[in-house]
Scaffold this active site. Sequence first.
Site, PDB file in Angstrom:
ATOM      1  N   ASP A   1       0.838  -1.202   0.000  1.00 37.56           N
ATOM      2  CA  ASP A   1       0.000   0.000   0.000  1.00 37.56           C
ATOM      3  C   ASP A   1       0.873   1.252   0.000  1.00 37.56           C
ATOM      4  O   ASP A   1       1.651   1.451   0.933  1.00 37.56           O
ATOM      5  CB  ASP A   1      -0.877   0.042   1.254  1.00 37.56           C
ATOM      6  CG  ASP A   1      -1.864  -1.105   1.318  1.00 37.56           C
ATOM      7  OD1 ASP A   1      -2.952  -0.955   0.769  1.00 37.56           O
ATOM      8  OD2 ASP A   1      -1.533  -2.148   1.921  1.00 37.56           O
TER       9      ASP A   1
ATOM     10  N   ASP B   1      -7.244  -5.407  -3.150  1.00 43.44           N
ATOM     11  CA  ASP B   1      -7.515  -4.627  -1.943  1.00 43.44           C
ATOM     12  C   ASP B   1      -8.433  -3.425  -2.100  1.00 43.44           C
ATOM     13  O   ASP B   1      -8.761  -2.802  -1.106  1.00 43.44           O
ATOM     14  CB  ASP B   1      -6.186  -4.158  -1.330  1.00 43.44           C
ATOM     15  CG  ASP B   1      -6.302  -3.873   0.158  1.00 43.44           C
ATOM     16  OD1 ASP B   1      -7.194  -4.444   0.809  1.00 43.44           O
ATOM     17  OD2 ASP B   1      -5.507  -3.080   0.677  1.00 43.44           O
TER      18      ASP B   1
END
Length: 561
Positions: free
Chosen positions: A137, A249
């Site tokens: 991320d 995600d």
Amino acid sequence: CDLQSQISVLQNRIEQLEQLLEENHEIISHIKESVLELTAHAEGQPVLLPYHTPNGSWVLPPENRPSFFSISPQDCQFALGSGGQKPDLQMLAVASVLPFDNQDGGVWKQGFDITYEPHEWDTEPLQVFVVPHSHNDPGWIKTFEKYYADQTQHILNSMVLKLQEDPRRRFIWSEISFFSKWWDNISTQKRAAVRRLVGNGQLEMVTGGWVMPDEANSHYFAMIDQLIEGHQWLEKNIGVTPRSGWAVDPFGHSATMPYLLRRANLTSMLIQRVHYAIKKHFAATHNLEFMWRQTWDPDSSTDIFCHMMPFYSYDVPHTCGPDPKICCQFDFKRLPGGRINCPWKVPPRAITEANVAERGHLLLDQYRKKSKLFRSKVLLVPLGDDFRYDKPQEWDAQFLNYQRLFDFLNAHPSLHVQVPHRAPKGLQPGGAGGPRGAQPGVRPREPSARSGQGLRPTEWPGPSYQSTVPGSGWHGAGASGCGLVLAWPAQDMSQARHSTSWGQDGEARPCPSFSQQLFPPVASPPRSLFPGTRGWGCKARPPLLSTGWAPFPHLVPCVSR
């Protein structure tokens, strides 16, 4: 010291006053605009003015100008045709009949019990594709810089070393923002090693965007921009164009994303975070793999193959099969003595000659149960999680233990399972043509000075192409996709599709009557966003699939079980 302190205080005060002055100028400008509007509409509806709140701040009223320009009725006529295959599923219809309850499904909490007959694979073996990955991320708990310094740079450095230790190993990567920063800090020799790994199919870039974007709140302009940014970087530095999408995600999946990926010439995509009731319904009806079509598309030109992951998450406990207690035992980062363990209190065990048979049968049982949710006997098994493979020890633990399991399964034909490392029979080496992209076994294109510009038209060899088998260096003819077509509702992109069309020569042709203020034409299509396309009608068929350790498989041909 006192003088320096006083000067510092004065400088801070001057900066504050300058900021307040700038804000006041902005407020005055808005007030003047409002006065002009009031003067022009003295006989019409009252116009809202900026107002002062009790806490001392100013609030500006919302713009009363339209957010979108009007579209002439003829601009949407293309969606009224009756040609093309009718969708088998319409998400609006599916959502209207599902109860969205939360019944306990047993070991698969959000699903149901799965059973199978032992001889179901006697005539057609189960093919398993294990896909090592690490989701990084760019923004979550830590900053981008902190994530890179603490974990990401170590993941990528170890990747280069560990993949070169065994040509059977595979890995995928998606977040180009991190990859770009790492690339700027590595040697010329390491860059050459990365290009070799991409060329022989051991490393695959999936989606290829600057980030793995949010799809629920992002405007599609931003989604396009980040995709162009990543694709142009890959073209310029490595000479590849991604073929498969990987979205594990994003919290929910928009119909905009498959449209953009299809137009960027990707041939397949994977999604994960879908409501559990929808996953359960699709699993029960064997519809987890489908051709995703826009609702406004009359001729299937927007179709893209999509794989929906069936279980709770994309971590190892929820990807090998329906029972996370068992799957967690095959996440070898959780071996006893490590920093993380299995919440189900049954730890993994290193694979040895003494236990490989028992462990292999236990894992195969999960693979078989998971495969029962799909129409084909080809199974995708992701192997990773957030910021995984940041230590060399994890690379060794995962790859060495899984290789022992693969060797055992492959050595026993009576199990009717394959995790092969070569192309299936019937495929021919070589193979010309095809969408631009990294072909396993073929060296990536050399990056050029012009490639970073991304503004020149590309060529397309014909309406059909040769598909690649990831990780093998073999090419074969594209196989037909499955008959299931899912139409997911999308209103926003219907305008974008009809704004501009591209001719074979790369010339932009604005559609009639469409507002050029909203979608102005440009000289030629962005190379990395529309690689290898011929107008809007270009159709790519799903290619075949095979290998053991695999980059994200480039589509499974959907066949009846």
